[in-house]
Design a protein around this motif. Structure first.
Motif, mmCIF file in Angstrom:
data_model
loop_
_atom_site.group_PDB
_atom_site.id
_atom_site.type_symbol
_atom_site.label_atom_id
_atom_site.label_comp_id
_atom_site.label_asym_id
_atom_site.label_seq_id
_atom_site.Cartn_x
_atom_site.Cartn_y
_atom_site.Cartn_z
ATOM 1 N N SER A 167 -5.352 3.638 -6.576
ATOM 2 C CA SER A 167 -5.915 4.179 -7.809
ATOM 3 C C SER A 167 -7.353 4.651 -7.639
ATOM 4 O O SER A 167 -7.823 5.513 -8.380
ATOM 5 C CB SER A 167 -5.833 3.146 -8.932
ATOM 6 N N SER A 168 -8.064 4.086 -6.661
ATOM 7 C CA SER A 168 -9.425 4.554 -6.364
ATOM 8 C C SER A 168 -9.714 4.315 -4.892
ATOM 9 O O SER A 168 -9.142 3.409 -4.267
ATOM 10 C CB SER A 168 -10.465 3.817 -7.210
ATOM 11 N N TYR B 106 0.827 -1.199 0.000
ATOM 12 C CA TYR B 106 0.000 0.000 0.000
ATOM 13 C C TYR B 106 0.867 1.258 0.000
ATOM 14 O O TYR B 106 0.623 2.199 -0.750
ATOM 15 C CB TYR B 106 -0.864 0.059 1.265
ATOM 16 N N GLU C 81 -12.514 3.268 -3.651
ATOM 17 C CA GLU C 81 -13.252 2.018 -3.501
ATOM 18 C C GLU C 81 -12.310 0.817 -3.463
ATOM 19 O O GLU C 81 -12.494 -0.101 -2.666
ATOM 20 C CB GLU C 81 -14.256 1.863 -4.649
ATOM 21 N N LYS C 82 -11.296 0.839 -4.309
ATOM 22 C CA LYS C 82 -10.359 -0.278 -4.394
ATOM 23 C C LYS C 82 -9.603 -0.460 -3.086
ATOM 24 O O LYS C 82 -9.536 -1.573 -2.547
ATOM 25 C CB LYS C 82 -9.368 -0.046 -5.534
ATOM 26 N N VAL C 83 -9.036 0.609 -2.564
ATOM 27 C CA VAL C 83 -8.224 0.475 -1.358
ATOM 28 C C VAL C 83 -9.109 0.231 -0.138
ATOM 29 O O VAL C 83 -8.732 -0.494 0.786
ATOM 30 C CB VAL C 83 -7.317 1.711 -1.168
ATOM 31 N N ARG C 84 -10.311 0.800 -0.137
ATOM 32 C CA ARG C 84 -11.229 0.568 0.985
ATOM 33 C C ARG C 84 -11.583 -0.916 1.103
ATOM 34 O O ARG C 84 -11.516 -1.503 2.186
ATOM 35 C CB ARG C 84 -12.505 1.385 0.811
ATOM 36 N N GLU C 85 -11.918 -1.533 -0.019
ATOM 37 C CA GLU C 85 -12.303 -2.941 -0.017
ATOM 38 C C GLU C 85 -11.113 -3.841 0.322
ATOM 39 O O GLU C 85 -11.241 -4.775 1.119
ATOM 40 C CB GLU C 85 -12.862 -3.327 -1.380
ATOM 41 N N SER C 86 -9.971 -3.559 -0.267
ATOM 42 C CA SER C 86 -8.777 -4.373 -0.026
ATOM 43 C C SER C 86 -8.372 -4.339 1.443
ATOM 44 O O SER C 86 -8.128 -5.377 2.065
ATOM 45 C CB SER C 86 -7.625 -3.880 -0.899
ATOM 46 N N ASP D 100 -0.620 2.617 -7.658
ATOM 47 C CA ASP D 100 -1.416 1.511 -8.186
ATOM 48 C C ASP D 100 -2.388 0.971 -7.140
ATOM 49 O O ASP D 100 -3.525 0.602 -7.460
ATOM 50 C CB ASP D 100 -0.506 0.382 -8.663
ATOM 51 N N MET D 101 -1.949 0.921 -5.892
ATOM 52 C CA MET D 101 -2.808 0.424 -4.812
ATOM 53 C C MET D 101 -3.869 1.452 -4.413
ATOM 54 O O MET D 101 -4.907 1.106 -3.877
ATOM 55 C CB MET D 101 -1.960 0.054 -3.599
ATOM 56 N N TYR E 133 -8.851 1.981 5.726
ATOM 57 C CA TYR E 133 -7.814 2.419 4.782
ATOM 58 C C TYR E 133 -7.291 3.809 5.130
ATOM 59 O O TYR E 133 -6.163 4.171 4.783
ATOM 60 C CB TYR E 133 -8.352 2.405 3.344
#
Length: 258
Positions: free
Chosen positions: A120-121, A102, A123-128, A117-118, A144
């Motif tokens: 990028s959005s 991250y 939503e992406k980092v929140r879910e991950s 890259d980690m 996050y």
């Protein structure tokens, strides 16, 4: 280099009418200078604010959503105030490129860096990150938004070395390389946590490693990560954080106030 990983697996200007029927352009209110990072409206304004107020440069983060960069800057302000305004940070950048990383930080050069890259959005980092918390890889109750609090904690640790040793000396680098101060802090915090648990009537006596594992799995990586995860835990949960995280926070406050 300290790194935080994810788990491996329109229109024109308006006018108002005057009494005589003539149109008069509405005057713009003077722009108010931001008082906190959260007051900034875009990356350019945030960059200028951090440079002017803290001499912290912000660069290479154009691909990271502004609200995430802004949250990192606000996290620095909050933690800096919490720890006696003693956290010296040099830069927020977007240079991290680890495949499953991250963000990262340097205790030596006092910067934090995003992996674009980690991030990028949102939503992406929140879910991950939420999945990592669910699996116990990162502390319960964190989100996050606490990723960069974790990284800032590494910068905080670097400041402790600068206070305890002469920067640039052989002793300074030996201590940093060996994580001497982090080991001492975590050992003391574990003793305090065991004592508090005993006073609370908890019969089973846990080992240091078991206490650390209760913060998160990532906290067991090494004592630097123990402290970083504890700071993120305390930032997210306050006095409701894991007992060891609370004890680590107390020691950090004491040491930064010396």
């Amino acid at each position: 280099m300290m790194k935080l990983y994810l788990q491996m697996f329109g229109g024109g200007g308006s006018k108002s009418s005057t009494k005589g029927g003539k149109a008069k352009a509405r005057k713009k209110a003077p722009k108010t200078a931001p008082r906190r990072a959260s007051d900034t409206n875009d990356l350019a304004e945030l960059t200028q604010y951090m440079q002017d107020k803290y001499s912290v440069s912000v660069r290479g983060v154009e691909k990271v959503p502004f609200e995430i960069v802004q949250r990192a800057a606000q996290g620095y302000e909050d933690l800096n105030a919490e720890y006696n305004h003693e956290i010296v940070m040099t830069e927020i950048n977007g240079d991290e490129n680890g495949k499953h990383t991250y963000a990262s930080a340097s205790r030596y050069r006092h910067y934090i860096q995003f992996n674009p890259d980690m991030f990028s959005s949102v939503e992406k980092v929140r879910e991950s990150y939420a999945n990592d918390v669910k699996s116990g890889f990162h502390p319960a109750g964190t989100t996050y938004e606490n990723i960069m609090d974790h990284e800032i904690a590494h910068v905080l640790a670097g400041r402790l070395y600068a206070k305890a040793y002469r920067p640039g000396s052989a002793e300074y680098y030996r201590a940093l390389d060996g994580r001497t101060l982090e080991k001492n802090i975590v050992s003391e915090a574990c003793r305090n946590a065991k004592k508090a648990a005993k006073q609370a009537g908890i019969a089973r006596r846990l080992t240091n490693d078991e206490l650390i594992a209760q913060i998160s799995r990532y906290a067991t990586t090494n004592r630097s990560e123990t402290i970083a995860e504890a700071v993120a835990d305390y930032k997210a949960n306050g006095e409701r954080a894991n007992l060891l995280s609370v004890e680590i926070h107390k020691i950090l406050k004491r040491e930064m106030e010396k």
